[in-house]
Design a protein around this motif. Structure first.
Motif, short mmCIF file in Angstrom:
data_model
loop_
_atom_site.label_atom_id
_atom_site.label_comp_id
_atom_site.label_asym_id
_atom_site.label_seq_id
_atom_site.Cartn_x
_atom_site.Cartn_y
_atom_site.Cartn_z
N GLY A 84 0.86 -1.26 0.02
CA GLY A 84 0.16 0.19 -0.14
C GLY A 84 0.77 1.23 0.03
N VAL A 85 2.06 1.15 0.43
CA VAL A 85 3.03 2.45 0.46
C VAL A 85 3.70 2.64 -0.73
CG1 VAL A 85 4.77 3.43 1.69
CG2 VAL A 85 3.35 2.24 2.93
N THR A 86 3.80 3.80 -1.52
CA THR A 86 4.30 3.82 -2.67
C THR A 86 5.54 4.91 -2.33
OG1 THR A 86 2.36 3.79 -3.82
CG2 THR A 86 4.24 4.77 -4.99
N PRO A 87 6.91 4.26 -2.18
CA PRO A 87 8.21 4.97 -2.18
C PRO A 87 8.65 5.78 -3.27
CG PRO A 87 8.62 2.78 -2.26
CD PRO A 87 7.21 2.73 -2.43
N GLN A 132 -8.18 5.22 11.46
CA GLN A 132 -7.28 5.28 10.32
C GLN A 132 -5.99 4.48 10.40
OE1 GLN A 132 -6.94 9.70 9.98
NE2 GLN A 132 -8.32 9.69 8.16
N SER A 133 -5.17 4.40 9.41
CA SER A 133 -4.09 3.72 9.56
C SER A 133 -2.84 4.87 9.42
CB SER A 133 -3.80 2.66 8.48
OG SER A 133 -2.61 1.77 8.54
N GLN A 162 -7.42 2.89 2.26
CA GLN A 162 -7.63 3.27 1.17
C GLN A 162 -6.50 2.65 0.02
OE1 GLN A 162 -9.21 7.07 -0.07
NE2 GLN A 162 -8.61 6.99 -1.91
N SER A 163 -5.15 2.61 0.39
CA SER A 163 -4.30 2.40 -0.50
C SER A 163 -4.40 0.61 -0.72
CB SER A 163 -2.81 2.61 0.09
OG SER A 163 -2.72 1.79 1.24
N LEU A 164 -4.91 -0.13 0.29
CA LEU A 164 -4.74 -1.42 0.07
C LEU A 164 -6.10 -1.74 -0.85
CD1 LEU A 164 -3.89 -2.90 3.42
CD2 LEU A 164 -2.62 -2.61 1.56
N ALA A 165 -7.25 -0.74 -0.66
CA ALA A 165 -8.30 -1.26 -1.60
C ALA A 165 -7.86 -1.00 -3.14
CB ALA A 165 -9.40 -0.14 -1.38
N ARG A 166 -7.02 0.05 -3.39
CA ARG A 166 -6.50 0.26 -4.61
C ARG A 166 -5.32 -0.76 -5.10
NH1 ARG A 166 -4.97 6.87 -3.57
NH2 ARG A 166 -7.21 7.55 -3.99
N LEU A 167 -4.49 -1.31 -4.05
CA LEU A 167 -3.77 -2.24 -4.49
C LEU A 167 -4.51 -3.59 -4.87
CD1 LEU A 167 -0.63 -3.38 -4.54
CD2 LEU A 167 -1.09 -3.95 -2.29
N HIS A 168 -5.60 -3.73 -4.40
CA HIS A 168 -6.41 -5.05 -4.82
C HIS A 168 -7.50 -4.85 -5.61
CE1 HIS A 168 -3.82 -7.62 -1.91
NE2 HIS A 168 -4.31 -6.58 -0.88
N TYR A 184 1.91 10.20 7.11
CA TYR A 184 0.66 10.64 6.62
C TYR A 184 -0.42 9.26 7.31
CZ TYR A 184 1.34 7.08 3.06
OH TYR A 184 1.68 6.20 2.48
N SER A 185 -1.72 9.71 7.44
CA SER A 185 -2.76 8.90 7.83
C SER A 185 -3.71 8.76 6.50
CB SER A 185 -3.58 9.41 8.88
OG SER A 185 -2.76 9.58 10.18
N GLU A 186 -4.12 7.31 6.62
CA GLU A 186 -4.82 6.87 5.36
C GLU A 186 -6.37 6.71 5.89
OE1 GLU A 186 -3.69 4.10 2.42
OE2 GLU A 186 -2.31 3.25 3.85
N THR A 187 -7.25 7.25 4.93
CA THR A 187 -8.61 7.01 5.11
C THR A 187 -9.08 5.53 5.05
OG1 THR A 187 -9.14 9.25 4.11
CG2 THR A 187 -10.90 7.77 4.19
N SER A 188 -9.79 5.08 5.93
CA SER A 188 -10.40 3.84 5.87
C SER A 188 -11.55 3.63 4.93
CB SER A 188 -10.76 3.13 7.20
OG SER A 188 -9.54 3.08 7.93
N VAL A 189 -11.54 2.72 3.89
CA VAL A 189 -12.74 2.37 3.03
C VAL A 189 -13.59 1.25 3.37
CG1 VAL A 189 -11.84 4.09 1.49
CG2 VAL A 189 -11.24 1.66 1.29
N VAL A 190 -14.59 0.82 2.89
CA VAL A 190 -15.21 -0.32 2.86
C VAL A 190 -15.20 -0.78 1.47
CG1 VAL A 190 -17.59 0.70 2.84
CG2 VAL A 190 -17.28 -1.71 3.50
#
Length: 262
Positions: free
Chosen positions: A17-20, A169-170, A148-154, A75-81
């Motif tokens: 989920g992290v993009t370096p 949040q994460s 949200q980054s994991l939702a995008r990743l998958h 930073y903090s990530e928004t959580s999504v369903v």
């Protein structure tokens, strides 16, 4: 013949989920002679990799053990369903945990949100991974709350997601072992904090150069003062010259144009 020592390199671990990419690009621009090696690790593995020296630093999810690791929150990530595209949740722009109360909410073993109490109806068995949970969502077995980054990743074409406004949040941080704060770690800290290449706290600016600056400045002061004095003197001379020139001009005008006799 002895082998030449290997050049130093910087090993950066990062969790899914992290993009370096942005920070890696700046590293290559500033330190082209020091290779940066990327190591993707799971969120659960990150601490062990840093503790054992498998990486010099890591982009990880908080919390970390602050008795062992230093950490700079980024930073903090928004959580999504995550839900199927035809799910009733998609009628809204965002939802709350209460909206999920009657849903089967999947809670994978590699969950990174760290719920005190997961929302919704529990499942009989927890999926092993987030990827497994995504498959179950696609099969209409439940929904999944993730950063949200994991939702995008998958991402899948048959799935979508909506922000959950009151979900935890994460937090993403740069972390490293406190007793292993090397010069290269300091360099990377400077990059993620947005320091310029000439920052006084950056290692890329040599210490001898910083010490010489006051001496150079001090060496110039007398000359600068003399220059100012000279400039003032020159300015005064110039004024005097202009005044003299004006007088000479005026005198010349009187001598050069005699009155006509009648």
């Amino acid at each position: 013949m002895t082998d030449s020592p290997e050049p130093p390199s910087f090993r950066l671990a990062y969790v899914p989920g992290v993009t370096p990419a942005k920070w890696v690009r700046i590293w290559h621009e500033r330190l082209p002679d020091i290779p940066l090696e990327l190591l993707q690790v799971s969120a659960a593995e990150a601490s062990d990799v840093l503790r054992d020296g498998g990486a010099d630093a890591g982009l990880v999810r908080l919390p970390v053990d602050r008795t062992v690791f230093s950490a700079i929150p980024l930073y903090s990530e928004t959580s999504v369903v995550v839900v199927p595209k035809d799910h009733v949740v998609t009628a809204a722009e965002e939802v709350t945990l209460e909206d999920l109360a009657d849903e089967v909410v999947l809670h994978p073993l590699d969950d990174v949100i760290g719920w005190d109490q997961p929302p919704g109806e529990p499942t009989f068995e927890r999926p092993a991974t987030t990827a497994d949970a995504i498959e179950l969502v696609a099969a209409n077995i439940g929904v999944l709350v993730v950063p949200q980054s994991l939702a995008r990743l998958h991402h899948r074409r048959d799935l979508t997601y909506r922000p959950v406004t009151d979900a935890p949040q994460s937090d993403i941080a740069l972390s490293w072992r406190e007793d292993a704060t090397t010069d290269m770690v300091e360099d990377f800290i400077g990059i993620v904090r947005g320091r310029t290449v000439n920052s006084s706290r950056g290692r890329t600016q040599p210490e001898p150069e910083r010490k010489q600056r006051p001496e150079k400045s001090g060496g110039r002061k007398p000359a600068a003062g003399a220059g100012k004095g000279a400039a003032r003197g020159s300015s005064g001379a110039a004024k005097g010259f202009r005044g003299g020139s004006g007088n000479a001009k005026g005198a010349g005008a009187r001598r050069g144009k005699p009155k006509r006799r009648g």
